[in-house]
Write a protein that holds these residues in place. Sequence first.
Motif: not given
Length: 340
Positions: A79-82, A204-207, A248-250
Amino acid sequence: MASSELGQRRRPTPAELAEGIRQGDRTTLARAITLIESSREADFEPAQRLLTELLPRTGASLRVGITGVPGAGKSTFIEALGTRLCGQGKRVAVLAVDPSSTVTRGSILGDKTRMQSLAQEPLAFIRPSPSGGTLGGVARKTRETLLLCEAYGFDVILVETVGVGQSETTVHSMVDCFMVLMIAGAGDELQGIKKGILELAELMVITKADGDNLHRVELAAADLRNALHILRPRDDGHATPVMACSSLEGTGIQEVWDEVRAFQERALESGAFSKRRRAQLSNWIDATAEEEVLAEFRQRQEPEQRRRIHAAVAAGRLPPYTAVRQLLALSKATATNTGP
């Protein structure tokens, strides 16, 4: 109009569906996907005619596969990326696969609920689909649905898989960039992910890199980089980067997307992009052939013979491998007797 007439309203033809998609009609796109996903025998030929008519318009979208360990927040990240991509004027389609019940074959299909902000974006389209028991974290007709979205004109197609598992690598065979989301602080950053995923991941992305979790993210990133370093080098020479972001913070979202685009540009320049697309088509043919052969194999078995052989295996009188050989022999005999 009588209620019986409403229930028998004429269904659009493949040509009409194709024209609606070319005109950018969202309702038509949704109906076309429903046709493609249908398991009814009567819908097979219309679906294939629709795909044939739209094939010349496919191939221009950037396809990104996104999987992740439980709790990584795939939907929140997407959702944040889109939303960010829509803000940049890009048309974004999200093909979200929900796990199906092994009992009812049903699925919650809750991604539109989880992505409320993105669902309200005029440039975004979210299509949840049940996995239907299909392995690899994707739905049975994800490839076909992807082509319809390309024909519609989406710039970016995000394929969200069910989750990380032993067979989650299937999505890699249908996207241009395969992204894996991880979390930090769970104590098992490398235990919840299979080696095959590490070997195939382009990114690889650490969220959840925010607040008190930042230090844990840094430690997890170091562990992942070490794990990737000891793996056999990829054939294409790509060194998988490990990045961090906060949905959440973008923060970090744009940097992740910049890395996806950089990977695409390098693949285009080296010729790896077109080579990968060709290999994916061959993989699609093989996967479909296996599916059709298995379906034909099951159809040719006599119920009583199948029951007898299964009962022998359950009673411990027959090894499963021998049982398969017997079922294959019966299937071949049936094919010979019935002819083409």
